[in-house]
Motif scaffolding. Structure first.
Motif, PDB file in Angstrom:
ATOM      1  N   UNK A  13     126.645 -57.868  39.034  1.00 40.76           N
ATOM      2  CA  UNK A  13     127.796 -58.724  39.329  1.00 40.76           C
ATOM      3  C   UNK A  13     127.447 -59.854  40.280  1.00 40.76           C
ATOM      4  N   UNK A  14     126.656 -59.547  41.316  1.00 40.46           N
ATOM      5  CA  UNK A  14     126.241 -60.586  42.259  1.00 40.46           C
ATOM      6  C   UNK A  14     125.425 -61.663  41.558  1.00 40.46           C
ATOM      7  N   UNK A  15     124.483 -61.253  40.718  1.00 36.49           N
ATOM      8  CA  UNK A  15     123.610 -62.210  40.049  1.00 36.49           C
ATOM      9  C   UNK A  15     124.376 -63.069  39.050  1.00 36.49           C
ATOM     10  N   UNK A  22     135.964 -59.187  50.719  1.00 37.33           N
ATOM     11  CA  UNK A  22     137.123 -60.076  50.633  1.00 37.33           C
ATOM     12  C   UNK A  22     136.702 -61.545  50.703  1.00 37.33           C
ATOM     13  N   UNK A  23     135.695 -61.847  51.512  1.00 40.15           N
ATOM     14  CA  UNK A  23     135.213 -63.228  51.569  1.00 40.15           C
ATOM     15  C   UNK A  23     134.563 -63.638  50.249  1.00 40.15           C
ATOM     16  N   UNK A  38     131.541 -60.875  36.109  1.00 39.34           N
ATOM     17  CA  UNK A  38     130.859 -60.576  37.369  1.00 39.34           C
ATOM     18  C   UNK A  38     131.821 -60.201  38.470  1.00 39.34           C
ATOM     19  N   UNK A  39     132.968 -60.871  38.526  1.00 41.74           N
ATOM     20  CA  UNK A  39     133.943 -60.585  39.577  1.00 41.74           C
ATOM     21  C   UNK A  39     134.560 -59.202  39.384  1.00 41.74           C
ATOM     22  N   UNK A  40     134.840 -58.823  38.134  1.00 39.54           N
ATOM     23  CA  UNK A  40     135.392 -57.490  37.866  1.00 39.54           C
ATOM     24  C   UNK A  40     134.408 -56.411  38.299  1.00 39.54           C
ATOM     25  N   UNK A  41     133.130 -56.614  38.024  1.00 39.35           N
ATOM     26  CA  UNK A  41     132.119 -55.634  38.430  1.00 39.35           C
ATOM     27  C   UNK A  41     132.129 -55.447  39.949  1.00 39.35           C
ATOM     28  N   UNK A  42     132.276 -56.544  40.680  1.00 37.35           N
ATOM     29  CA  UNK A  42     132.287 -56.449  42.139  1.00 37.35           C
ATOM     30  C   UNK A  42     133.565 -55.802  42.643  1.00 37.35           C
TER      31      UNK A  42
END
Length: 662
Positions: free
Chosen positions: A147-149, A208-209, A309-313
């Motif tokens: 997700x970060x990548x 959150x950031x 990616x955002x959902x994974x995080x």
């Protein structure tokens, strides 16, 4: 018959599958290192102004160790609760020394060294731990990094994807005079806002950031894709820059929070790989979308890919939030004067550099001189504010307080200067000299990108295995001086093969230094609580170095073409290849001479970075170099070593231990 003694019974040890045991040991080892790092973090009081420079070592009672199920290798609820109160040293798994009782007693807030006192001290010390809420399994860690990548790739992609889409954008809006603001708006906000994300990560928490930065980036992308005017597109790009800046910074901060310092190079090499790919494939994708679909997809592509990616995080990333400080208290203690001065100075300096490089104004014009002079003065006022006025500075000068740290940050600036300068001007060289298209010029950069990515991965593995970084930095800058020095020989007749060979050497340079310089910064921090601020400063200097390199390079090319009365080709490099031979020769010669001056400048900066790298302090990355000699006596150090020797790996087979079944 004596009833006071019960007959001992034999209890067979639990049967654990070898692979489950290894996974559990790795998990406990990683947890122990993260807990070791967390215990070194500075405690922050509710007021946010009181810091403890010598954290209390945390004791470990094997009888209270958290249990792991042999089938799932996960911490039980009781184990997690205990982990929140005590640091799992797990010397057998991680090799970290167990703090002595005398050391714990001396540094603890009370004279007692009982388990209760140690637990209270541990809870207080770990109150500001920003790491994972619970130990992360290998599979969960991989999903989080995916997700970060993914979001990092999109943020990096947007720095270059519009370069080949600009002609189509200006044609659709019939607006050529403001087209440069499509890139400038993104660059301004991304650079100016970058230092604030380190502060936000400490106040609001990492996750959150990161979610905020992603949301802002998505809003900007949607506005750009749906823009019906040039002004709306520029506003969207500025919003994208705000979000993209946070994604770039928080990606590195999250890696540092999740992975122990010793193993961090392995994962940071992946971020370098993704960033390099985005830098090259950005122009390629921009050209493909513009030619075959629409330039709007250069922005719309961020929405579906970024959403995944955002959902994974959101689902798999669970980080601790700040404690012992209310949001109201934190907001009241912010360095608002420093924030205003820093953003104002960066905007003025960047505008001066960009407008001068684009020849919008002459360098000696009142506009450019005013922007640069006032910007520098405001920057000086910012540093004075951070030094003498601000109670909680956004860039504490202690981050630059030692010669070694200063010598570490300088090559970071040079790295951005060199890498962005090459990524910007080498495609122009390919288009002018080799007659390459935008896509072909990107392909000619593949040797540089592939080599830098491969070297970054190898160096990350070796840095983690050997626990060092300085040697890689020195070797990288030696390769950088050699490659940029050879680039000075580029002329109108340089072949693609020769160019590829030199770029391979430059790839070695970038791959060797891009991760290790951040490791060097993290390893030298006297106060681990400064990690987020130090990382945001690292990203700021690297980004600002890139802006500075592109601006100075553009000025040299513009000046050289002006001498040959061919200034118009500074904005249309591809047009040089289409000129007739008698007109092409002097224009191409002037353009190449301008590039040669850029390469001389890059070689000089690389040489300065090489010299600076010899002054970087070499600090052990496994915690062994973090012993405070002023507060720990030789007897305590010897006791720590004896403790380590008394707990060999075989002790993991004793019960109870982290592999015990419930």
């Amino acid at each position: 018959m004596d009833t006071n003694h019960s007959t001992p019974t034999y209890v067979s040890p639990p049967v654990v599958h070898p692979f489950e045991a290894k996974d559990a040991i790795d998990q406990v080892s990683n947890t122990a290192q993260l807990a070791f790092d967390a215990s070194a973090r500075t405690s922050v009081t509710t007021a946010g102004n009181t810091h403890t420079s010598n954290p209390t070592p945390l004791s470990f009672d094997p009888s209270n160790a958290p249990s792991l199920s042999s089938s799932s290798s996960s911490f039980t609820a009781a184990g997690k609760e205990h982990y929140d109160h005590t640091t799992i040293t797990a010397s057998a798994a991680s090799g970290f020394p167990k703090p002595s009782a005398t050391t714990a007693a001396r540094n603890s807030p009370t004279p007692s060294d009982s388990t209760t006192a140690a637990a209270q001290a541990a809870q207080q010390q770990l109150g500001q731990d920003y790491g994972p809420k619970s130990p992360m399994s290998k599979s969960r860690q991989m999903v989080v990094f995916l997700g970060i990548l993914m979001v990092l790739f999109l943020a990096a992609l947007d720095q270059s994807i519009v370069t080949t889409a600009l002609p189509s954008i200006s044609k659709d809006f019939n607006n050529f005079s403001e087209i440069s603001w499509v890139g400038t708006g993104f660059l301004l906000t991304m650079t100016a806002i970058q230092p604030l994300y380190g502060v936000a990560a400490d106040l609001a928490g990492r996750k959150r950031t990161m979610m905020f930065a992603n949301a802002v980036f998505f809003v900007g992308s949607a506005l750009c894709g749906a823009a019906q005017s040039m002004n709306m597109l520029i506003i969207g790009r500025a919003i994208q820059g705000i979000g993209g800046s946070g994604i770039l910074t928080l990606s590195l901060i999250l890696v540092a929070d999740i992975v122990p310092l010793r193993n961090r190079g392995k994962y940071q090499s992946l971020t370098a790989f993704v960033y390099a790919l985005a830098s090259v494939f950005g122009p390629l994708l921009g050209g493909v979308f513009s030619d075959n679909v629409t330039w709007r997809w250069a922005f719309y592509i961020n929405l579906p890919v970024g959403a995944v990616g955002m959902v994974l995080l959101v689902v798999f990333l669970h980080m601790n939030r700040p404690k012992n400080m209310s949001l109201k208290t934190a907001m009241r203690g912010l360095d608002y004067a420093g924030i205003g001065l820093l953003i104002g100075s960066i905007i003025m300096i960047l505008l001066g550099l960009n407008w001068g490089a684009d020849a919008k104004y002459k360098w000696d014009s009142a506009v450019i001189l005013s922007l640069l002079i006032v910007g520098v003065l405001v920057m000086a006022a910012f540093f004075f504010n951070e030094w003498k006025v601000a109670a909680n500075p956004i860039i504490p000068l202690r981050l630059l307080g030692t010669l070694s740290l200063g010598m570490t940050y300088f090559p970071v600036f040079v790295d951005g200067f060199v890498s962005m300068g090459l990524l910007f001007f080498l495609p122009l060289y390919s288009q002018a000299v080799h007659g390459a298209s935008a896509i072909e010029s990107g392909v000619e950069l593949l040797p540089y990108v592939c080599m830098s990515s491969a070297v970054a991965i190898v160096v990350g593995q070796l840095a983690s295995r050997w626990g060092t970084y300085k040697e890689f930095i020195i070797v990288g800058w030696i390769a950088g001086v050699l490659s940029t020095g050879l680039m000075v020989l580029f002329d109108e007749n340089t072949s693609r093969g020769r160019m590829a060979g030199i770029l391979l050497v430059q790839g070695v340079s970038l791959g060797a230094v891009v991760n290790t310089q951040l490791l060097a910064v993290h390893a030298q921090l006297k106060n681990p609580a400064d990690m987020a601020l130090a990382t945001s400063l690292w990203t700021l200097l690297r980004t600002f170095g890139g802006v500075f390199g592109v601006a100075l390079g553009g000025t040299l090319v513009q000046s050289s073409l002006s001498t040959a009365n061919a200034s118009k080709y500074a904005q249309d490099i591809k047009g040089i290849a289409d000129l007739s031979p008698e007109l092409q020769e002097p224009v191409l010669k002037a353009f190449v001479e301008g590039l040669q001056k850029i390469f001389i400048l890059l070689a000089a900066f690389s040489g300065a970075a090489l010299l600076a790298s010899f002054f970087i302090e070499k600090v052990a990355m496994d915690g062994s170099g973090n012993v405070d000699d002023d507060n720990v006596g030789q007897g305590d150090v010897q006791e720590l070593e004896d403790t380590r020797q008394r707990q060999p790996v075989e002790k993991l087979n004793d019960s109870p231990h982290p592999l015990s079944t419930v």
